[in-house]
Write an enzyme that holds these catalytic residues in place. Structure first.
Site, short mmCIF file in Angstrom:
data_model
loop_
_atom_site.label_atom_id
_atom_site.label_comp_id
_atom_site.label_asym_id
_atom_site.label_seq_id
_atom_site.Cartn_x
_atom_site.Cartn_y
_atom_site.Cartn_z
CG LEU A 99 -21.96 18.19 -63.02
CD1 LEU A 99 -20.79 17.67 -63.03
CD2 LEU A 99 -23.59 17.60 -63.99
NE ARG A 106 -11.57 8.92 -53.03
CZ ARG A 106 -11.19 9.69 -53.68
NH1 ARG A 106 -9.84 10.16 -52.84
NH2 ARG A 106 -11.41 10.49 -54.83
NE ARG A 150 -34.54 30.25 7.11
CZ ARG A 150 -33.66 30.17 7.06
NH1 ARG A 150 -33.69 31.05 8.87
NH2 ARG A 150 -33.06 31.15 6.70
C1 UD1 Z 1 -13.55 15.99 -63.24
C2 UD1 Z 1 -12.60 16.30 -63.79
C3 UD1 Z 1 -11.25 16.57 -63.58
C4 UD1 Z 1 -11.18 17.66 -62.82
C5 UD1 Z 1 -11.63 17.26 -61.74
C6 UD1 Z 1 -11.99 18.39 -61.05
C7 UD1 Z 1 -14.66 15.16 -65.87
C8 UD1 Z 1 -14.41 13.88 -66.95
N1 UD1 Z 1 -12.74 15.45 -64.76
O1 UD1 Z 1 -12.86 14.82 -62.28
O2 UD1 Z 1 -11.16 16.95 -65.26
O3 UD1 Z 1 -9.78 17.68 -62.61
O4 UD1 Z 1 -13.12 16.57 -61.56
O5 UD1 Z 1 -12.51 17.78 -59.07
O6 UD1 Z 1 -15.15 15.78 -66.10
N2 UD1 Z 1 -21.11 13.55 -60.71
C9 UD1 Z 1 -22.23 13.34 -61.30
N3 UD1 Z 1 -23.02 12.61 -62.59
C10 UD1 Z 1 -21.83 11.45 -62.63
C11 UD1 Z 1 -20.41 11.33 -62.56
C12 UD1 Z 1 -20.21 13.06 -61.23
O7 UD1 Z 1 -22.97 14.17 -60.76
O8 UD1 Z 1 -21.76 10.81 -63.37
C13 UD1 Z 1 -20.68 14.54 -60.40
C14 UD1 Z 1 -20.25 14.38 -58.91
O9 UD1 Z 1 -20.79 14.25 -57.83
C15 UD1 Z 1 -18.78 15.30 -58.69
C16 UD1 Z 1 -18.40 15.75 -60.00
O10 UD1 Z 1 -19.55 15.56 -60.79
O11 UD1 Z 1 -19.74 16.11 -57.85
C17 UD1 Z 1 -17.01 15.36 -60.40
O12 UD1 Z 1 -17.80 14.07 -60.78
P1 UD1 Z 1 -16.42 13.20 -60.22
O13 UD1 Z 1 -16.21 11.89 -60.19
O14 UD1 Z 1 -15.45 13.40 -58.96
O15 UD1 Z 1 -14.22 13.67 -61.64
P2 UD1 Z 1 -13.40 13.33 -61.32
O16 UD1 Z 1 -13.14 12.08 -61.75
O17 UD1 Z 1 -12.68 14.05 -59.75
#
Ligand code: UD1
Ligand code: CA
Length: 475
Positions: A16, A23, A460
């Site tokens: 993913l 940030r 030179r």
């Molecule tokens: C997620 C987990 C959380 C965990 C944490 C670990 C869920 C709902 N929660 O939270 O339990 O403790 O990761 O770091 O899964 N991404 C996509 N598409 C989206 C949303 C996210 O590709 O629509 C990818 C982001 O780029 C990222 C990863 O998924 O690499 C995690 O997404 P993020 O929004 O950071 O999840 P957290 O809220 O941190």
């Protein structure tokens, strides 16, 4: 037998990587920021590929063009899935599962039995941890990588049954934003990394709803379904840092130091002295023989090999180089694409550019630049010189301020200096030109024709002194 060996081709991996990385405050997508010289996404891809997946899917979204342009290494093993709108980790996996369960004419590969989920912004995840997690996923179980931490803030928490007779089974994951005060006190966190049987994952993922504080499809909600359907097992990473995600530049800098310290410790364990293990950066692969000493603030890039008892002074930058044994490199030296023979003395402030080959016992001193130049055994260029496209024999002395004029504005030309020649200070050698064996060039020579061997050559104007001359007086 290694369970992965057993099922080498029964693994799909979904990475993913669609998030914006708000940030980071960057025009570059988060997963393209670099850790130790390699982008976060390439690091995760490297670990993923080490597991030899049957299918490898990357879900991407923000910075789509930049991401596709960046992954230039053969990416034919990657199936790219565009997630236009980021509706949560569950939504991202839904899109990936759709692709996984399709086989087209171009893609005849079938989905494998189990599917592992990784994250593009969790760059240090190790192959060994992933292998253990994969091995824990037996039968219909969902295997979850969790960790205990004193700072669980921001993570999903692992909610287990209180009943020890039921082995404190995992029940569900609660996201911080949805958690009660009591749940927030839980110190076991969800790293996000998990592996499940593909057919169950495909089934669960369609059941998600966005009824939560963030209005997102949470991948973590499948854990509740797995707990009732088939069971959940957990395992922990080799170390916590592996599972840290990067959301900000401060976290990126922190993980960089963590990674560099791991590499520094590895070098010290192999018999290398580091004056300060906190002040070394290895962005590639550094191989050191025994008793190499590295002073502070050195940067190593690409493939670097250093022979026994070689000393690297402070503030050197060394890239794609092979350095022999017993070499002394003094501070502030830059080396890129060069080979240095044993017992050489380089620097301070020397610059060896690509194609520099120094034989044993050579000296290259301050403000001397070499490019595509061989320097024979025992030869010296101790001060202020440019030696480009030159072939220099053994025991040659290159005086201060010597310049090979190798470029006529269109083409590069070669300078050849044979053994035992002596090049006087401030000489210009206008290439193509040859200095014969044992020849001497007087200081200040502009050499435009070959210098014969064992002869003094000079160019030179004759020196004169005018006794009748007076300094002008102010009017
Ligand atoms: C997620 C987990 C959380 C965990 C944490 C670990 C869920 C709902 N929660 O939270 O339990 O403790 O990761 O770091 O899964 N991404 C996509 N598409 C989206 C949303 C996210 O590709 O629509 C990818 C982001 O780029 C990222 C990863 O998924 O690499 C995690 O997404 P993020 O929004 O950071 O999840 P957290 O809220 O941190
Ligand atoms: Ca995150």
């Amino acid at each position: 037998m290694n369970p992965l060996h057993n099922s080498a081709h029964s693994l799909n991996i979904i990475i993913l990587a669609a998030g914006r990385g708000t940030r980071m405050h960057s025009a570059i997508p988060k997963v393209l920021h670099q850790l130790a010289g390699i982008s976060l996404l390439n690091r995760v891809l490297n670990s993923a590929r080490a597991l030899k997946p049957a299918r490898l899917i990357v879900v991407y979204g923000h910075g789509a063009d930049q991401i596709r342009a960046h992954i230039t290494e053969p990416d034919i093993d990657i199936e790219w899935v565009l997630q236009d709108e980021q509706k949560g980790t569950g939504h991202a996996v839904q899109l990936a599962m759709r692709v996984l369960n399709q086989t087209s004419q171009q893609n005849v590969r079938l989905a494998a039995a189990s599917t592992l989920i990784l994250y593009g912004d969790v760059p240090l995840i190790s192959v060994s941890t992933l292998q253990r997690l994969c091995a824990a996923q037996t039968g219909q179980l969902l295997a979850l990588l969790t960790a205990h931490t004193a700072q669980p803030q921001g993570y999903g928490r692992i909610v287990r049954l209180a009943n020890h007779l039921a082995n404190h089974q995992v029940q569900r994951i609660i996201e911080e934003k949805d958690a009660s005060e009591q749940e927030r006190a839980i110190t076991e966190i969800n790293t996000g990394i998990l592996i499940a049987p593909t057919h169950l994952l495909a089934h669960w993922i369609t059941q998600l709803t966005p009824q939560n504080a963030q209005g997102e499809y949470y991948l973590t909600d499948i854990v509740t379904m797995a707990a009732t359907d088939s069971g959940v097992t957990t395992c922990h990473p080799d170390n916590l840092e592996e599972t840290l995600g990067i959301n900000s530049r401060a976290q990126l800098a922190h993980l960089e130091r963590v990674f560099q310290l791991t590499q520094a410790n590895h070098l010290m364990n192999q018999g290398v002295t580091l004056r300060d293990p906190a002040r070394i950066d290895i962005r590639g692969n550094l191989q050191c023989a025994q008793d190499v000493v590295i002073d502070v603030n050195c940067i190593f890039e690409g493939q670097v090999e250093i022979g026994a008892q070689t000393d690297i002074g402070a503030n050197c930058v060394i890239k794609n180089a092979k350095i022999g044994r017993g070499v002394k490199i003094l501070p502030f030296t830059h080396i890129d694409g060069a080979i240095v023979g044993s017992d050489a003395l380089i620097g301070p402030y020397a610059r060896l550019r690509p194609g520099s080959v120094l034989a044993e016992n050579t000296h290259v001193g301050n403000f001397v630049e070499l490019k595509n130049t061989c320097l024979g055994a025992g030869s010296k260029a101790n001060h202020l010189a440019y030696l480009g496209d030159a072939e220099i024999g053994a025991r040659v002395n290159v005086g201060a301020g010597t310049i090979t004029c190798n470029y006529d504005g269109v083409n590069k030309h070669k300078t050849i200096i044979e053994d035992d020649a002596f090049i006087g200070s401030d000489s210009q050698l206008v290439a193509p030109v040859r200095v014969g064996k044992g020849a001497t060039l007087a200081a200040g020579t502009t050499l435009t024709q070959n210098a014969p061997p064992d002869t003094l050559t000079l160019s030179r104007v004759e020196q004169i002194s005018r006794v009748d001359w007076r300094r002008p007086q102010k009017k």
